[in-house]
Design a protein around this motif. Structure first.
Motif, PDB file in Angstrom:
ATOM      1  N   GLN A  27       0.822  -1.064  -0.162  1.00 22.97           N
ATOM      2  CA  GLN A  27       0.034  -0.073  -0.175  1.00 22.97           C
ATOM      3  C   GLN A  27       0.788   1.267   0.052  1.00 22.97           C
ATOM      4  O   GLN A  27       0.266   2.396  -0.457  1.00 22.97           O
ATOM      5  CB  GLN A  27      -0.878  -0.011   1.267  1.00 22.97           C
ATOM      6  N   HIS A  28       2.039   1.102   0.436  1.00 23.32           N
ATOM      7  CA  HIS A  28       3.168   2.122   0.127  1.00 23.32           C
ATOM      8  C   HIS A  28       3.617   2.481  -1.228  1.00 23.32           C
ATOM      9  O   HIS A  28       4.182   1.416  -1.488  1.00 23.32           O
ATOM     10  CB  HIS A  28       4.096   2.055   1.124  1.00 23.32           C
ATOM     11  N   PRO A  29       3.563   3.733  -1.673  1.00 20.92           N
ATOM     12  CA  PRO A  29       4.169   3.883  -2.984  1.00 20.92           C
ATOM     13  C   PRO A  29       5.794   3.574  -2.851  1.00 20.92           C
ATOM     14  O   PRO A  29       6.099   3.070  -4.048  1.00 20.92           O
ATOM     15  CB  PRO A  29       4.103   5.490  -3.144  1.00 20.92           C
ATOM     16  N   ALA A  30       6.633   3.633  -1.759  1.00 24.22           N
ATOM     17  CA  ALA A  30       7.850   3.128  -1.706  1.00 24.22           C
ATOM     18  C   ALA A  30       7.981   1.419  -1.935  1.00 24.22           C
ATOM     19  O   ALA A  30       9.149   1.036  -1.895  1.00 24.22           O
ATOM     20  CB  ALA A  30       8.419   3.600  -0.504  1.00 24.22           C
ATOM     21  N   GLY A  31       6.817   1.115  -1.529  1.00 23.45           N
ATOM     22  CA  GLY A  31       6.975  -0.397  -1.658  1.00 23.45           C
ATOM     23  C   GLY A  31       7.171  -1.222  -0.392  1.00 23.45           C
ATOM     24  O   GLY A  31       7.367  -2.461  -0.004  1.00 23.45           O
ATOM     25  N   ARG A  32       7.324  -0.300   0.893  1.00 20.38           N
ATOM     26  CA  ARG A  32       7.610  -1.121   2.032  1.00 20.38           C
ATOM     27  C   ARG A  32       7.018  -0.210   3.189  1.00 20.38           C
ATOM     28  O   ARG A  32       7.001   1.046   3.032  1.00 20.38           O
ATOM     29  CB  ARG A  32       8.874  -1.504   2.282  1.00 20.38           C
ATOM     30  N   VAL A  33       6.980  -0.804   4.581  1.00 28.72           N
ATOM     31  CA  VAL A  33       6.764   0.112   5.564  1.00 28.72           C
ATOM     32  C   VAL A  33       7.850   0.582   6.001  1.00 28.72           C
ATOM     33  O   VAL A  33       8.973  -0.079   5.817  1.00 28.72           O
ATOM     34  CB  VAL A  33       6.157  -0.861   6.563  1.00 28.72           C
ATOM     35  N   GLY A  34       7.993   1.523   6.793  1.00 26.10           N
ATOM     36  CA  GLY A  34       9.073   2.241   7.262  1.00 26.10           C
ATOM     37  C   GLY A  34       9.682   1.573   8.387  1.00 26.10           C
ATOM     38  O   GLY A  34       9.054   0.938   9.271  1.00 26.10           O
ATOM     39  N   ARG A  35      11.079   1.964   8.632  1.00 24.42           N
ATOM     40  CA  ARG A  35      11.785   1.418   9.807  1.00 24.42           C
ATOM     41  C   ARG A  35      12.323   2.662  10.550  1.00 24.42           C
ATOM     42  O   ARG A  35      12.614   3.747  10.035  1.00 24.42           O
ATOM     43  CB  ARG A  35      13.039   0.542   9.576  1.00 24.42           C
ATOM     44  N   PRO A  36      12.865   2.471  11.900  1.00 26.87           N
ATOM     45  CA  PRO A  36      13.457   3.634  12.583  1.00 26.87           C
ATOM     46  C   PRO A  36      14.722   4.273  11.941  1.00 26.87           C
ATOM     47  O   PRO A  36      14.801   5.315  12.149  1.00 26.87           O
ATOM     48  CB  PRO A  36      13.781   2.749  13.982  1.00 26.87           C
ATOM     49  N   SER A  37      15.362   3.256  11.222  1.00 31.84           N
ATOM     50  CA  SER A  37      16.717   3.752  10.474  1.00 31.84           C
ATOM     51  C   SER A  37      16.291   4.692   9.509  1.00 31.84           C
ATOM     52  O   SER A  37      17.198   5.785   8.998  1.00 31.84           O
ATOM     53  CB  SER A  37      17.274   2.417   9.765  1.00 31.84           C
ATOM     54  N   ASP A  38      14.994   4.637   8.823  1.00 28.77           N
ATOM     55  CA  ASP A  38      14.646   5.670   8.016  1.00 28.77           C
ATOM     56  C   ASP A  38      14.588   7.079   8.614  1.00 28.77           C
ATOM     57  O   ASP A  38      14.841   8.142   7.855  1.00 28.77           O
ATOM     58  CB  ASP A  38      13.246   5.555   7.384  1.00 28.77           C
ATOM     59  N   ILE A  39      14.255   7.144   9.767  1.00 28.41           N
ATOM     60  CA  ILE A  39      14.175   8.572  10.472  1.00 28.41           C
ATOM     61  C   ILE A  39      15.175   8.866  10.904  1.00 28.41           C
ATOM     62  O   ILE A  39      15.684  10.127  11.039  1.00 28.41           O
ATOM     63  CB  ILE A  39      13.081   8.337  11.808  1.00 28.41           C
ATOM     64  N   ALA A  40      16.075   7.873  11.365  1.00 27.44           N
ATOM     65  CA  ALA A  40      17.495   8.109  11.964  1.00 27.44           C
ATOM     66  C   ALA A  40      18.194   8.750  10.788  1.00 27.44           C
ATOM     67  O   ALA A  40      19.120   9.823  11.073  1.00 27.44           O
ATOM     68  CB  ALA A  40      18.389   6.885  12.369  1.00 27.44           C
TER      69      ALA A  40
END
Length: 249
Positions: A203-216
């Motif tokens: 459902q995400h255009p990026a193709g995956r759910v986010g991880r804490p590392s994305d915010i880091a």
């Protein structure tokens, strides 16, 4: 991207996004101060980051209390001699019908999520402006500042206020060499990533759910000494979900 000789404070660092952010800075050579209301989680995070080779301390902190915040700031300065980066991540959510939400519950969410950002930023900035190169503040908001579900009034109001507070502080503190930015995460899975379904990711255009590392990674970018022209921004990191039109059949 090195952060050696930089001191970073992360609130709500005992788990989830906060811990992921703290680990990222520690891996890049920063001295990291973990602030969290949960002593067990905070001490465990500090121990594990230390075992990774990071320079880290844990300071118990209830961000609803001004005295706790000033204590974290003063201990950090006494220990490391400077405060370079502040990540205001601590927060709570309470989803409840507006017909049932009490004023005490409302105040608790607003005090935890947004008042703490102001208090911590205010106190940290007093030390940052002494630095030759100023400092950087990142406030963690949410895509709930931009879109809502039923029963999200207190949380949405607090996260929207964080966005506004961030650009106001950016203007007020800019002359002291302090950048202030905001990150609005979408779905960032802080539990067991393996239990997510294909639908969750697709459902995400990026193709995956986010991880804490994305915010880091975003925090590292916004606070890097080379990025002094980036201030007052709200960086939405949600895999594109707030740009996706969804129509009911």
């Amino acid at each position: 991207m090195s952060f050696e000789h930089h001191t970073v404070i992360v609130t709500g660092a005992g788990n989830g996004i906060g811990r992921g952010v703290a680990e990222a800075y520690a891996r890049r050579g920063a001295s990291v101060v973990l602030a969290d209301i949960n002593t067990q989680n905070g001490e465990q995070a500090a121990n594990e980051i230390s075992q990774m080779g990071g320079e880290v301390i844990f300071v118990p902190c209830d961000v609803r209390k001004e005295a706790d915040i000033t204590n974290v700031i003063s201990i950090t300065y006494e220990k490391f001699g400077s405060i370079d980066i502040l990540i205001n991540n601590a927060g709570v959510s309470r989803f409840k019908s507006p017909y049932e939400l009490t004023i005490d519950e409302w105040d608790d969410v607003l005090n935890t999520n947004v008042r703490s950002c102001f208090l911590a930023s205010k106190e940290a900035a007093k030390y940052m402006k002494r630095n030759k190169n100023g400092g950087s503040i990142v406030n963690i908001s949410s895509t709930r500042a931009l879109m809502s579900e039923p029963g999200s009034e207190a949380y949405a109001a607090s996260k929207g206020a964080i966005v506004s507070l961030s650009h106001a502080l950016a203007v007020s503190l800019g002359s002291d060499g302090i950048t202030v930015n905001c990150i609005s995460p979408g779905w960032i899975e802080t539990g067991d990533y393996s239990v997510l379904t294909e639908i969750d990711h697709r459902q995400h255009p990026a193709g995956r759910v986010g991880r804490p590392s994305d915010i880091a990674e975003a925090c590292l970018y916004l606070t890097h000494p080379d990025n002094t022209f980036v201030t007052g921004a709200n960086l939405v990191i949600d895999g594109g979900m707030t740009r996706k039109m969804i129509y009911e059949p």
